[in-house]
Design an enzyme around this catalytic site. Structure first.
Site, PDB file in Angstrom:
ATOM      1  N   GLY A  71     -43.901 -21.515  10.828  1.00 30.95           N
ATOM      2  CA  GLY A  71     -43.504 -21.787   9.449  1.00 30.95           C
ATOM      3  C   GLY A  71     -43.103 -23.251   9.317  1.00 30.95           C
ATOM      4  O   GLY A  71     -42.465 -23.819  10.203  1.00 30.95           O
ATOM      5  N   LEU A  80     -38.724 -25.736   4.628  1.00 32.61           N
ATOM      6  CA  LEU A  80     -37.587 -26.624   4.904  1.00 32.61           C
ATOM      7  C   LEU A  80     -37.028 -26.396   6.291  1.00 32.61           C
ATOM      8  O   LEU A  80     -36.770 -27.335   7.034  1.00 32.61           O
ATOM      9  CB  LEU A  80     -36.506 -26.423   3.844  1.00 32.61           C
ATOM     10  CG  LEU A  80     -36.834 -27.016   2.484  1.00 32.61           C
ATOM     11  CD1 LEU A  80     -35.734 -26.694   1.490  1.00 32.61           C
ATOM     12  CD2 LEU A  80     -37.017 -28.523   2.568  1.00 32.61           C
ATOM     13  N   ALA A  81     -36.821 -25.125   6.667  1.00 29.72           N
ATOM     14  CA  ALA A  81     -36.239 -24.843   7.980  1.00 29.72           C
ATOM     15  C   ALA A  81     -37.213 -25.246   9.091  1.00 29.72           C
ATOM     16  O   ALA A  81     -36.842 -25.946  10.034  1.00 29.72           O
ATOM     17  CB  ALA A  81     -35.869 -23.371   8.091  1.00 29.72           C
ATOM     18  N   SER A 104     -35.649 -22.454 -13.433  1.00 22.21           N
ATOM     19  CA  SER A 104     -34.461 -22.807 -12.647  1.00 22.21           C
ATOM     20  C   SER A 104     -33.170 -22.358 -13.300  1.00 22.21           C
ATOM     21  O   SER A 104     -32.977 -22.477 -14.511  1.00 22.21           O
ATOM     22  CB  SER A 104     -34.392 -24.310 -12.453  1.00 22.21           C
ATOM     23  OG  SER A 104     -33.131 -24.645 -11.919  1.00 22.21           O
ATOM     24  N   ARG A 122     -25.806 -15.090  -9.814  1.00 20.77           N
ATOM     25  CA  ARG A 122     -27.094 -14.511 -10.186  1.00 20.77           C
ATOM     26  C   ARG A 122     -27.071 -12.993 -10.335  1.00 20.77           C
ATOM     27  O   ARG A 122     -27.674 -12.450 -11.254  1.00 20.77           O
ATOM     28  CB  ARG A 122     -28.120 -14.890  -9.120  1.00 20.77           C
ATOM     29  CG  ARG A 122     -28.384 -16.365  -9.156  1.00 20.77           C
ATOM     30  CD  ARG A 122     -29.301 -16.800  -8.062  1.00 20.77           C
ATOM     31  NE  ARG A 122     -29.673 -18.190  -8.308  1.00 20.77           N
ATOM     32  CZ  ARG A 122     -30.440 -18.907  -7.508  1.00 20.77           C
ATOM     33  NH1 ARG A 122     -30.933 -18.379  -6.412  1.00 20.77           N
ATOM     34  NH2 ARG A 122     -30.734 -20.143  -7.819  1.00 20.77           N
ATOM     35  N   HIS A 172     -36.385 -12.676  -6.111  1.00 15.05           N
ATOM     36  CA  HIS A 172     -36.468 -14.104  -5.868  1.00 15.05           C
ATOM     37  C   HIS A 172     -36.192 -14.487  -4.425  1.00 15.05           C
ATOM     38  O   HIS A 172     -36.791 -15.411  -3.883  1.00 15.05           O
ATOM     39  CB  HIS A 172     -35.455 -14.785  -6.783  1.00 15.05           C
ATOM     40  CG  HIS A 172     -35.346 -16.247  -6.588  1.00 15.05           C
ATOM     41  ND1 HIS A 172     -36.435 -17.072  -6.696  1.00 15.05           N
ATOM     42  CD2 HIS A 172     -34.305 -17.055  -6.295  1.00 15.05           C
ATOM     43  CE1 HIS A 172     -36.047 -18.324  -6.481  1.00 15.05           C
ATOM     44  NE2 HIS A 172     -34.774 -18.336  -6.213  1.00 15.05           N
ATOM     45  N   LEU A 216     -31.815 -24.199  -0.147  1.00 18.02           N
ATOM     46  CA  LEU A 216     -32.300 -25.475   0.388  1.00 18.02           C
ATOM     47  C   LEU A 216     -31.300 -25.996   1.394  1.00 18.02           C
ATOM     48  O   LEU A 216     -31.649 -26.496   2.457  1.00 18.02           O
ATOM     49  CB  LEU A 216     -32.504 -26.479  -0.752  1.00 18.02           C
ATOM     50  CG  LEU A 216     -33.444 -26.033  -1.884  1.00 18.02           C
ATOM     51  CD1 LEU A 216     -33.652 -27.172  -2.872  1.00 18.02           C
ATOM     52  CD2 LEU A 216     -34.774 -25.585  -1.333  1.00 18.02           C
TER      53      LEU A 216
END
Lengths: 249, 644
Positions: free
Chosen positions: B40, B43-44, B284, B337, B408, B448
């Site tokens: 993968g 970001l990570a 967003s 959320r 999500h 993130l």
């Protein structure tokens, strides 16, 4: 609505390929272009025919994976990515021609899927600031005027889809390459490697077999992110000033 | 089985510093003797691969997309949190820690979350140094905005495409290491299995998506940075290719799967428009800074609206119910959320939904445009407004947006200890693929942060501790365990291709998604979950007897790729249902209707459920074993979350 699709089918890299016609019916105006192709593929699969292969992933217009040359335009009639193009842009009964990106540096892998790893290699040639993780200054120690930051950002929004190359009669990658060179030439962080970056990225771009730029501007007009032609002008400036004062002799 | 989370001793604020001192180091000259596989490149993955290569390790990085730059982190919009306190509004590492623990409804580990808050400040420095163009003020310094679940402005952003800019930053660092020869990239390559030798992770089996070649890759450690499994619901905001296969294969090889039922339903997505829908698009959460959420005060007005007899702008102020502002005066539209999503469901269930399907609420910018002017709003959210207009055909500057919750993010994932290592030695999980930092609900702009924290600032330290003790000896890809796993993968491919049933892969995926959404979505009941379990079992049987996967293995074959992924989603779905059924409480994104406060809020049961539920695979057709890791809270007091 009912549509006729004229789609490029090519079994693999060495196959010659050709167009094949398909009919799809009951297409809703709210479908995205790729959802319309999903419907076609479900129909093909149910009949036991090989579905049409195309690249796609985020379907939000940001990953840059979807492509498709639709009715002679990359990503179709609107200035957006194919995944964000909706069927309300087409008319009932229309024939839509769908081809892959066409460029020597983007060989077709299957149907509408092309290999864009040449873009990755251009980035590997210098599309970065050489800082390691850790040991960097506090973020606010590098003040950047808002105007400059915004301009750099505009260049940085490139999604690397390759529409610029597909739109160009010379299959040039100048818009793609210049977007990264501009972003880093504008920002203070990019100054140290500024000259070397321009030289190396452009050399790699040429080595990959992309064509030259003849300033028609088709790339920028078709770019789904509206990357400006100004970037190419800036890249040319960067390149010439780098070459005349080059330390790489 | 006892799980050792390896949380260091000592006061919370000193744990990470002490741990970094106590763990073993690999001498700089010896790092080149170790190979690390990173699966993968989001970001990570990209940040881990680049950082480890910079240190001197030999890295192989794999992704199924055609380029590492396409990983789905790229689609994150709103921003990234960091406890910089640049705004002088009272932020601190402890406050970010506290907000994250509370936002997660007290179902995350204190030590991990504190470390996340602690390293958050370095992430921003790192990204700026790479040339990430964050939003700035006129004075040239960085700008911030606020996000749900917080009362300070600590979110750094790059218009509405922060994920893109951060990922391109990590991708640039990765590209530099590819050029340096320290990272070898394998795009269009999917991980099919983890290989363990003597109980340690020693490599992976992959399928080349262009040629179909099944290949072995060996290494000293394997990092899974493969994201979340939201696509188990078919419709989600995840990319089409996002899948659970890597994590699920690891799970079947012995890695425990923790809290799989914790799913985040994001409140602000574009509503479903029809059966053709292939994915959902997020708007967003940052929009809730300026947009006001409302529905008509009465069912009668809502009905007129749905029939198109009136326009939203015709509805008078007193006939509008700004239900979040009404119910939660101190957080208003910026409640977390899960709270925002559930309330949207309630008002729609009451019959006050505003679109044709009755499953949408308004997010209205009228007042913000009057207050700040259209230009200011355009500068902040221009690309989001354009995206909305492209998809729906409506102009959000003139008409309120319509939104509805959608799947999500998945807080659950592979169980990891403080070092991010799963219970299989040498196998790590980073970013959304692990379970560790968000508890039962993730706050906005924290995904993130976690992905980059894990990749840039945690794994470069913790992996050394394991490698230093594991020795240099390599297990080659010709080891019998690799051959055995290759054979298993090949058999599975052949099995899928040979069923030749009547139904397409998507047919099964859609049915699974519907079961999951109806019974294991925003609100769950024991009765519904029990029913869902039986339905999934039947679906699995049907899949393996009646799926039709066209084509061959030795070619680019998107049906076959998808068939592998959907087969794993079906098995995961069953485990999610088990997990949701066993957790007899409501917390964060897991809402069991039987357990709620009189006001309809999630009612936790800290006495019986303050633990991580980690599940152990015992074999085909067997119920999985539940292993509990108790959660100990020494620094925060567990309270009923209140955003009133």
């Amino acid at each position: 609505m009912n549509l006729t699709l004229k789609i490029w089918r090519q079994k693999n890299k060495s196959d010659k390929g050709g167009f094949k016609d398909y009919k799809v019916s009951d297409v809703s105006k709210d479908m995205s272009f790729l959802e319309m192709l999903d419907v076609l593929n479900e129909q093909l699969s149910e009949k036991g025919e090989d579905p049409v292969h195309f690249d796609h992933d985020c379907r939000e217009g940001i990953c840059g994976m979807c492509s498709l040359y639709i009715n002679g335009k990359p990503h179709g009639p609107l200035q957006t990515t194919t995944c964000q193009l909706h069927m309300r842009s087409f008319n009932d009964g229309e024939t839509i021609t769908i081809e892959p990106w066409r460029a020597t540096a983007f060989p077709v892998m299957k149907d509408l899927v092309v290999d864009r790893s040449s873009f990755d290699r251009i980035m590997q040639a210098g599309g970065y600031v050489s800082v390691n993780t850790g040991g960097v200054p506090d973020a606010n120690e590098i003040p950047i005027p808002k105007r400059i930051a915004d301009e750099a950002f505009d260049a940085a929004t490139c999604i690397g889809c390759g529409a610029c190359v597909a739109a160009c009669k010379n299959a040039s990658a100048m818009l793609f390459t210049s977007a990264k060179i501009s972003q880093l030439a504008l920002l203070p962080q990019g100054q140290v490697e500024r000259k070397e970056r321009a030289e190396r990225m452009i050399a790699q771009m040429d080595a990959e077999g992309f064509g030259a730029c003849t300033n028609t501007g088709a790339c920028s007009i078709e770019c789904p992110k509206g990357i400006s032609l100004t970037n190419i002008a800036r890249m040319n400036r960067e390149y010439f000033s780098a070459v005349v004062s080059s330390e790489n002799v | 089985m006892i799980l050792d989370s390896k949380i260091p001793d000592g006061p919370l604020a000193e744990k990470w510093t002490k741990h970094k001192f106590n763990i073993k180091l690999v001498n700089p000259a010896n790092k080149r003797k170790y190979d690390v596989i990173v699966v993968g490149t989001g970001l990570a993955g990209a940040s881990a691969a680049a950082s480890l290569a910079e240190l001197g390790y030999n890295v192989k990085a794999f992704c199924f997309q055609d380029s590492p730059r396409r990983a789905h982190s790229i689609a994150a919009q709103g921003g990234i949190n960091a406890a910089k306190n640049y705004q002088n509004d009272g932020d601190s590492v402890f406050r970010l820690f506290y907000d994250t623990i509370k936002g997660g409804d007290y179902r995350a580990r204190e030590a991990n979350v504190y470390r996340l808050a602690e390293v958050s400040v370095s992430i921003i420095d790192q990204c700026v140094a790479q040339g990430v163009p964050f939003a700035r003020e006129y004075g040239g310094l960085l700008a911030n905005r606020s996000f749900g679940g917080a009362q300070v402005s600590r979110t750094f952003y790059a218009r509405g495409q922060t994920g893109q800019q951060l990922l391109l930053g990590a991708y640039s660092a990765l590209s530099r290491q590819v050029a340096n020869g320290k990272v070898k990239l394998y795009p269009r390559t999917e991980m099919m299995d983890v290989v363990t030798v003597d109980g340690k992770a020693r490599g992976i089996i992959t399928r080349n998506l262009i040629t179909g070649a099944i290949e072995s890759h060996s290494a000293h450690a394997v990092l899974l940075c493969t994201g979340g499994y939201g696509n188990v619901f078919f419709l989600s905001t995840n990319a089409m290719g996002s899948n659970v296969t890597a994590a699920w294969r690891a799970h079947k090889k012995g890695a425990l799967m923790a809290n799989p039922c914790y799913t985040q339903i994001h409140p602000t997505c574009i509503p479903v428009s029809g059966d053709h829908q292939s994915k959902l698009t997020l708007m967003s959460e940052s929009l809730r800074n300026d947009g006001r959420v409302w529905v008509p005060a009465t069912v009668e007005i809502a009905e007129k609206l749905r029939k198109g007899q009136i326009s939203p702008n015709d509805i008078k102020e007193e006939d509008r119910d700004y239900y979040l502002e009404r119910k939660y005066p101190s957080f208003g539209n910026l409640v977390p959320r899960d709270v925002a999503s559930r309330n949207a469901k309630y008002v729609c269930d009451e019959g006050r939904g505003v679109n044709e399907t009755g499953e949408a609420v308004f997010l209205d910018f009228r007042d913000a445009i009057i207050r700040d002017g259209e230009d200011t709003i355009r500068a902040k959210y221009g690309n989001l407004f354009d995206m909305y207009q492209q998809i729906t055909g409506d102009n959000p500057y003139k008409l309120p947006m319509m939104i509805y919750p959608a799947v999500h993010y998945t807080m659950g994932g592979l169980w990891v200890d403080y070092n991010l290592m799963t219970n299989i030695p040498g196998l790590y999980a980073l970013g959304e693929a692990n379970f560790s930092d968000h508890g039962a609900n993730r706050l906005g702009a924290s995904a993130l942060m976690q992905g980059l924290a894990d990749g840039y600032f945690v794994i470069p330290y913790t992996i050394g501790d394991y490698l230093a003790q594991s020795g240099y000896d390599k297990v080659g890809a010709d080891h019998p365990e690799f051959k055995k796993s290759e054979k298993e993968v090949q058999d599975r491919v052949q099995k899928l291709l040979s069923i030749k049933g009547k139904k397409t892969v998507d047919h099964f995926h859609k049915r699974l998604g519907k079961i999951m959404w109806d019974y294991c979505g925003m609100a769950r009941t024991a009765e519904g979950l029990t029913k869902a379990k039986a339905m999934i079992k039947d679906l699995k049987k049907e899949f393996w007897t009646d799926v039709n996967v066209l084509g061959d293995n030795e070619e680019l074959n998107q049906s076959l790729e998808k068939a592998h992924r959907v087969a794993d989603f079906i098995e995961l779905g069953e485990l999610m249902v088990d997990d949701a059924l066993h957790r007899n409480e409501s917390c964060g994104g897991h809402f069991r209707e039987e357990y709620q406060t009189p006001e309809g809020e999630a009612l936790r049961d800290d006495e019986n459920f303050a633990y991580v539920a980690a599940w152990k695979y015992l074999g085909e057709g067997q119920e999985e074993e539940l292993v509990k890791e108790p959660l100990v809270f020494e620094n925060v007091k567990l309270t009923q979350r209140s955003y009133k």
